[in-house]
Design a protein around this motif. Structure first.
Motif, PDB file in Angstrom:
ATOM      1  N   ALA A 228      21.525   6.929 -25.448  1.00  0.00           N
ATOM      2  CA  ALA A 228      21.449   6.181 -24.188  1.00  0.00           C
ATOM      3  C   ALA A 228      20.584   6.935 -23.195  1.00  0.00           C
ATOM      4  O   ALA A 228      20.761   8.139 -22.998  1.00  0.00           O
ATOM      5  N   ILE A 229      19.625   6.242 -22.602  1.00  0.00           N
ATOM      6  CA  ILE A 229      18.759   6.807 -21.568  1.00  0.00           C
ATOM      7  C   ILE A 229      19.120   6.138 -20.253  1.00  0.00           C
ATOM      8  O   ILE A 229      18.966   4.921 -20.097  1.00  0.00           O
ATOM      9  N   ARG A 230      19.642   6.930 -19.344  1.00  0.00           N
ATOM     10  CA  ARG A 230      20.081   6.395 -18.060  1.00  0.00           C
ATOM     11  C   ARG A 230      18.890   6.092 -17.164  1.00  0.00           C
ATOM     12  O   ARG A 230      17.984   6.921 -16.999  1.00  0.00           O
ATOM     13  N   VAL A 231      18.839   4.903 -16.589  1.00  0.00           N
ATOM     14  CA  VAL A 231      17.761   4.495 -15.695  1.00  0.00           C
ATOM     15  C   VAL A 231      18.327   4.377 -14.288  1.00  0.00           C
ATOM     16  O   VAL A 231      19.175   3.529 -14.025  1.00  0.00           O
ATOM     17  N   PRO A 232      17.911   5.242 -13.357  1.00  0.00           N
ATOM     18  CA  PRO A 232      18.425   5.153 -11.983  1.00  0.00           C
ATOM     19  C   PRO A 232      17.879   3.915 -11.282  1.00  0.00           C
ATOM     20  O   PRO A 232      16.897   3.319 -11.729  1.00  0.00           O
ATOM     21  N   PRO A 233      18.492   3.511 -10.171  1.00  0.00           N
ATOM     22  CA  PRO A 233      17.984   2.344  -9.437  1.00  0.00           C
ATOM     23  C   PRO A 233      16.535   2.532  -9.042  1.00  0.00           C
ATOM     24  O   PRO A 233      16.120   3.607  -8.612  1.00  0.00           O
ATOM     25  N   PHE A 234      15.783   1.485  -9.255  1.00  0.00           N
ATOM     26  CA  PHE A 234      14.343   1.554  -8.978  1.00  0.00           C
ATOM     27  C   PHE A 234      14.064   1.057  -7.576  1.00  0.00           C
ATOM     28  O   PHE A 234      14.467  -0.038  -7.192  1.00  0.00           O
ATOM     29  N   GLN A 235      13.362   1.888  -6.808  1.00  0.00           N
ATOM     30  CA  GLN A 235      12.961   1.513  -5.464  1.00  0.00           C
ATOM     31  C   GLN A 235      11.475   1.168  -5.476  1.00  0.00           C
ATOM     32  O   GLN A 235      10.634   2.028  -5.732  1.00  0.00           O
ATOM     33  N   ALA A 236      11.174  -0.071  -5.254  1.00  0.00           N
ATOM     34  CA  ALA A 236       9.770  -0.492  -5.237  1.00  0.00           C
ATOM     35  C   ALA A 236       9.042   0.144  -4.058  1.00  0.00           C
ATOM     36  O   ALA A 236       9.636   0.351  -2.996  1.00  0.00           O
ATOM     37  N   PRO A 237       7.787   0.516  -4.236  1.00  0.00           N
ATOM     38  CA  PRO A 237       7.049   1.109  -3.116  1.00  0.00           C
ATOM     39  C   PRO A 237       6.888   0.124  -1.970  1.00  0.00           C
ATOM     40  O   PRO A 237       6.860  -1.093  -2.167  1.00  0.00           O
ATOM     41  N   ALA A 238       6.843   0.683  -0.771  1.00  0.00           N
ATOM     42  CA  ALA A 238       6.726  -0.161   0.417  1.00  0.00           C
ATOM     43  C   ALA A 238       5.421  -0.948   0.375  1.00  0.00           C
ATOM     44  O   ALA A 238       4.373  -0.419   0.004  1.00  0.00           O
ATOM     45  N   LYS A 239       5.506  -2.206   0.764  1.00  0.00           N
ATOM     46  CA  LYS A 239       4.327  -3.053   0.765  1.00  0.00           C
ATOM     47  C   LYS A 239       3.428  -2.692   1.949  1.00  0.00           C
ATOM     48  O   LYS A 239       3.901  -2.451   3.057  1.00  0.00           O
ATOM     49  N   THR A 240       2.142  -2.642   1.698  1.00  0.00           N
ATOM     50  CA  THR A 240       1.167  -2.358   2.750  1.00  0.00           C
ATOM     51  C   THR A 240       0.166  -3.500   2.807  1.00  0.00           C
ATOM     52  O   THR A 240      -0.055  -4.212   1.829  1.00  0.00           O
ATOM     53  N   SER A 241      -0.464  -3.629   3.942  1.00  0.00           N
ATOM     54  CA  SER A 241      -1.411  -4.720   4.121  1.00  0.00           C
ATOM     55  C   SER A 241      -2.697  -4.438   3.347  1.00  0.00           C
ATOM     56  O   SER A 241      -3.015  -3.292   3.014  1.00  0.00           O
TER      57      SER A 241
ATOM     58  N   SER B 294      -5.027  -2.093   5.263  1.00  0.00           N
ATOM     59  CA  SER B 294      -4.678  -0.669   5.219  1.00  0.00           C
ATOM     60  C   SER B 294      -5.047  -0.052   3.881  1.00  0.00           C
ATOM     61  O   SER B 294      -5.464   1.114   3.814  1.00  0.00           O
ATOM     62  N   ARG B 295      -4.944  -0.829   2.786  1.00  0.00           N
ATOM     63  CA  ARG B 295      -5.346  -0.313   1.479  1.00  0.00           C
ATOM     64  C   ARG B 295      -6.863  -0.117   1.412  1.00  0.00           C
ATOM     65  O   ARG B 295      -7.354   0.835   0.794  1.00  0.00           O
ATOM     66  N   ILE B 296      -7.605  -1.034   2.037  1.00  0.00           N
ATOM     67  CA  ILE B 296      -9.059  -0.872   2.084  1.00  0.00           C
ATOM     68  C   ILE B 296      -9.419   0.367   2.888  1.00  0.00           C
ATOM     69  O   ILE B 296     -10.287   1.157   2.485  1.00  0.00           O
ATOM     70  N   ARG B 297      -8.754   0.562   4.018  1.00  0.00           N
ATOM     71  CA  ARG B 297      -9.013   1.747   4.834  1.00  0.00           C
ATOM     72  C   ARG B 297      -8.694   3.025   4.069  1.00  0.00           C
ATOM     73  O   ARG B 297      -9.384   4.043   4.220  1.00  0.00           O
ATOM     74  N   GLU B 298      -7.664   2.981   3.241  1.00  0.00           N
ATOM     75  CA  GLU B 298      -7.293   4.161   2.452  1.00  0.00           C
ATOM     76  C   GLU B 298      -8.417   4.543   1.487  1.00  0.00           C
ATOM     77  O   GLU B 298      -8.722   5.725   1.302  1.00  0.00           O
ATOM     78  N   GLY B 299      -9.052   3.538   0.869  1.00  0.00           N
ATOM     79  CA  GLY B 299     -10.166   3.822  -0.023  1.00  0.00           C
ATOM     80  C   GLY B 299     -11.357   4.404   0.708  1.00  0.00           C
ATOM     81  O   GLY B 299     -11.974   5.376   0.254  1.00  0.00           O
ATOM     82  N   PHE B 300     -11.690   3.838   1.890  1.00  0.00           N
ATOM     83  CA  PHE B 300     -12.795   4.374   2.680  1.00  0.00           C
ATOM     84  C   PHE B 300     -12.480   5.792   3.158  1.00  0.00           C
ATOM     85  O   PHE B 300     -13.361   6.660   3.165  1.00  0.00           O
ATOM     86  N   ALA B 301     -11.228   6.024   3.562  1.00  0.00           N
ATOM     87  CA  ALA B 301     -10.854   7.346   4.055  1.00  0.00           C
ATOM     88  C   ALA B 301     -11.001   8.400   2.970  1.00  0.00           C
ATOM     89  O   ALA B 301     -11.470   9.512   3.221  1.00  0.00           O
ATOM     90  N   PHE B 302     -10.634   8.050   1.736  1.00  0.00           N
ATOM     91  CA  PHE B 302     -10.778   9.006   0.634  1.00  0.00           C
ATOM     92  C   PHE B 302     -12.252   9.306   0.389  1.00  0.00           C
ATOM     93  O   PHE B 302     -12.640  10.471   0.188  1.00  0.00           O
TER      94      PHE B 302
END
Length: 245
Positions: free
Chosen positions: A66-79, A82-90
């Motif tokens: 048996a492999i125990r799977v802890p509760p999964f927390q989905a990553p916070a949604k971003t606009s 903001s994701r486009i800005r993250e690519g430009f910032a990198f």
């Protein structure tokens, strides 16, 4: 993938229990890969609970693992913005990526328009007409093909930054000499290394950027690459073409 859940998964040593039988026609690595895919996919799609794996050999059942799977927390949604800005910032923050993109933008803005001016050069400078234009473009294409073959023959990215620098210097220098040529065959000979250098810089920059960028940002950073490469060319082509009309 399991660690990102996070679900720690480890492999046993190379030796295996005596009751584990592997078909001699199937490599052990293939069996391990199959189990890895099955278990990791099961963990990936299990929100909470456990994944049970049961192995049976020679008709004898074994206790399930048996492999125990802890509760999964989905990553916070971003606009999207903001994701486009993250690519430009990198792209701006990382110096090697920024340098490659700046060099590529200058190539596209000041160097690539030579192909737009090629019909004018063939007709009004070399006085060769359509036949001369075809020969000149063929020479540039042959050089670009040779550059692509040279890059494909390279096994890793070590030393590729030097290739980019030398290709950029060679492309600019040879293009300046080409602009002064009044001989058809000298122009053809110059276009061979010009096409070679151009292809080498473009493809090497692409390879280096994709190697340096994390998986999560690769698509966004490559969008910046496409913008610098294809988006800057029209700004250089139109003024140069208008100056020759």
């Amino acid at each position: 993938r399991s660690a990102a859940r996070p679900v720690p998964m480890t492999y046993a040593p190379a030796s295996r229990a005596s009751w584990v039988t592997i078909d001699p026609t199937e490599p052990a690595a293939l069996v391990r890969q199959l189990l890895d895919n099955v278990v990791s996919n099961a963990c990936k799609y299990t929100q909470e609970g456990e994944v049970r794996v049961t192995v049976e050999t020679d008709g004898r059942s074994r206790e399930p693992v048996a492999i125990r799977v802890p509760p999964f927390q989905a990553p916070a949604k971003t606009s999207t913005l903001s994701r486009i800005r993250e690519g430009f910032a990198f792209a701006v923050r990382e110096r090697p990526v920024r340098a490659l993109l700046v060099m590529l933008s200058f190539l596209s803005l000041l160097g690539m328009p030579f192909m737009v001016l090629m019909p004018v050069f063939a007709d009004r400078v070399l006085f060769g007409g359509p036949a001369a234009y075809g020969i000149l473009m063929s020479a540039a294409g042959m050089g670009a093909l040779a550059g692509a073959i040279a890059l494909a023959s390279k096994r890793d990215v070590r030393g590729l930054g030097g290739w980019v620098a030398r290709a950029a210097i060679g492309f600019g220098s040879l293009l300046a000499v080409f602009s002064l040529s009044r001989s058809m065959w000298l122009s053809v000979l110059l276009l061979l290394p010009i096409g070679f250098s151009m292809m080498l810089q473009i493809s090497s920059s692409n390879t280096l950027i994709q190697t340096m960028v994390p998986d999560a940002l690769r698509g966004r950073v490559m969008s910046v690459y496409s913008m610098m490469f294809m988006g800057m060319a029209p700004f250089g082509s139109r003024p140069m073409l208008m100056s020759r009309m």
